[in-house]
Design a protein around this motif. Structure first.
Motif, PDB file in Angstrom:
ATOM      1  N   ASN A 151       0.969  -1.303   0.041  1.00 13.63           N
ATOM      2  CA  ASN A 151      -0.122   0.002  -0.148  1.00 13.63           C
ATOM      3  C   ASN A 151       0.783   1.031   0.071  1.00 13.63           C
ATOM      4  O   ASN A 151       0.343   2.359  -0.412  1.00 13.63           O
ATOM      5  N   PHE A 183      -4.482   1.967  -3.921  1.00 16.32           N
ATOM      6  CA  PHE A 183      -5.553   1.663  -3.472  1.00 16.32           C
ATOM      7  C   PHE A 183      -6.284   0.545  -4.074  1.00 16.32           C
ATOM      8  O   PHE A 183      -5.756  -0.187  -5.025  1.00 16.32           O
ATOM      9  N   ASN A 252      -4.019  -3.175  -4.067  1.00 15.35           N
ATOM     10  CA  ASN A 252      -3.179  -2.236  -4.173  1.00 15.35           C
ATOM     11  C   ASN A 252      -2.897  -2.110  -5.603  1.00 15.35           C
ATOM     12  O   ASN A 252      -1.458  -1.466  -5.814  1.00 15.35           O
ATOM     13  N   THR A 304      -9.888   8.272  -1.449  1.00 16.63           N
ATOM     14  CA  THR A 304     -10.806   7.135  -1.755  1.00 16.63           C
ATOM     15  C   THR A 304     -12.267   7.248  -1.319  1.00 16.63           C
ATOM     16  O   THR A 304     -12.454   7.918  -0.140  1.00 16.63           O
ATOM     17  N   TYR A 308     -10.894   2.183   3.199  1.00 15.22           N
ATOM     18  CA  TYR A 308      -9.943   1.252   2.727  1.00 15.22           C
ATOM     19  C   TYR A 308      -9.458   1.281   1.307  1.00 15.22           C
ATOM     20  O   TYR A 308      -8.839   0.270   0.988  1.00 15.22           O
ATOM     21  N   GLY A 309     -10.192   2.194   0.598  1.00 23.33           N
ATOM     22  CA  GLY A 309     -10.089   2.031  -0.830  1.00 23.33           C
ATOM     23  C   GLY A 309     -11.335   2.346  -1.507  1.00 23.33           C
ATOM     24  O   GLY A 309     -11.860   3.442  -1.263  1.00 23.33           O
ATOM     25  N   TYR A 339     -12.374   7.769  -6.366  1.00 21.55           N
ATOM     26  CA  TYR A 339     -11.949   8.750  -5.269  1.00 21.55           C
ATOM     27  C   TYR A 339     -12.703  10.252  -5.685  1.00 21.55           C
ATOM     28  O   TYR A 339     -13.544  10.119  -6.573  1.00 21.55           O
TER      29      TYR A 339
END
Length: 359
Positions: A151, A183, A252, A304, A308-309, A339
């Motif tokens: 990451n 991400f 990632n 993001t 977590y993404g 994002y």
């Protein structure tokens, strides 16, 4: 703890070169750093059964119920975590090269480029053994040992600064440019039935076969299943995900947009030798994110759409080999990008005025 556990250790090699270019004010500098795991840490779920079924697409493990992934129901399948080592070694490579400009007609500065790559089995991202084990996004199970991009592996970065000094005035500009981070695409909840919400997202071979549920609020249908299916197909196209059709997206494997940022500093010496020889007073003005002051669209950081993404899809209803989904909402519509621009002043420009007395 595994009785044969070895404390983490790495092998690290580095090489640096400095070369003063003859008859110029420039010095070339380069550094190379290589790191490889010798003993790497891995958390292993000892109470997790191996799957005997697969989901309909993507060759992903499927668990119909807790009994399908639990050896001992008394302690829970996701609670018996063993600290051990992995034979799949991670590594990182970093190479930097650039130039330093010594004082030349009042100018000084530097410019450097860095390339880096890092891969790992797990980041052990958690505050306990259990959360470290389940914290990494996976295709099938947290027990799988697959080396993927870290990451923190940002591949390209450029930094530069330039200062000009004349009489009692100094003007300096600092620049940094890089992708804003990596991400992953993942589901907003548990999709394969293993009791953990850490499943990487699959791009189906044919979006038209996906099942969606209406998004309803207060008895009103906000988005129909067909609207979500069409929006997800457009999301895949607009974000370059078509090449992954029929596959689980890599952990990632995606980069946030490149961000350019400039900072400006102006300082002015006002008085000297006031009380004693050598003392002085200077004023300074620092403008952080100077580009954003010139244009409100410049220098704004992206985040993001999920913690977590990008959790673009979530399972609706019960666990199934062929799940039904709902799509992530963004504002009053459905998500179109993984994002969004920051909506606070945390990444906008700011200015600081200072006064310094030196003696």
């Amino acid at each position: 703890v595994d009785q044969d556990f070895k404390m983490p250790s790495v092998w690290r090699s580095s090489l640096g070169i400095d070369y003063k270019i003859p008859n110029t004010p420039l010095t070339f500098t380069s550094d190379f750093l290589y790191t490889k795991d010798v003993n790497a840490v891995f958390q292993f779920g000892a109470n997790r059964k191996v799957a005997t079924e697969k989901m309909l697409e993507g060759d992903r493990d499927y668990y119909a119920n807790a009994a399908a992934y639990t050896y001992n129901n008394a302690i829970g399948a996701n609670s018996a975590t063993v600290l051990t080592n992995t034979d799949v070694k991670g590594y990182s490579v970093s190479a930097t090269a650039g130039f330093n400009l010594s004082n030349w007609h009042g100018f000084s500065g530097s410019a450097f480029y860095t390339f880096s790559e890092a891969k790992e089995v797990t980041a052990n991202a958690g505050s306990s053994a259990s959360s470290a084990w389940s914290g990494s996004l996976t295709t099938n199970s947290p027990n799988e040992q697959i080396r993927t991009l870290s990451n923190f592996s940002v591949p390209h970065r450029v930094v530069a600064n330039l200062s000009y000094n004349f009489k009692n005035t100094s003007i300096g500009v600092y620049y940094s440019g890089a992708s804003q981070g990596r991400f992953s695409y993942y589901y907003g909840n548990d999709v394969n039935g293993d009791g953990i919400s850490n499943d990487l997202m699959l791009i189906p071979g044919d979006v038209s076969t996906m099942k969606f549920a209406n998004i309803v609020s207060g008895g009103n249908v906000l988005f129909t299943a067909d609207q979500q299916r069409d929006a997800f197909a457009q999301f895949i196209k607009d974000n370059g995900l078509e090449k992954y059709a029929g596959r689980v997206l890599p952990r990632n494997g995606f980069l946030l947009p490149w961000l350019n940022r400039f900072d400006l500093r102006i300082s002015q010496a006002l008085f000297k030798d006031m009380v004693q020889g050598g003392d002085k007073i200077a004023l300074s003005l620092d403008i952080i994110n100077f580009g954003n002051m010139l244009n409100s669209d410049w220098g704004i950081q992206d985040y993001t759409v999920s913690s977590y993404g990008a959790a673009v899809l979530s399972r609706s209803g019960s666990v199934s080999k062929d799940p039904t989904y709902t799509m992530l909402r963004e504002g009053t519509g459905l998500a179109t990008k993984p994002y969004r621009a920051a909506s606070t002043t945390s990444t906008t420009w700011s200015a600081m005025l200072g006064i310094k007395y030196s003696f």
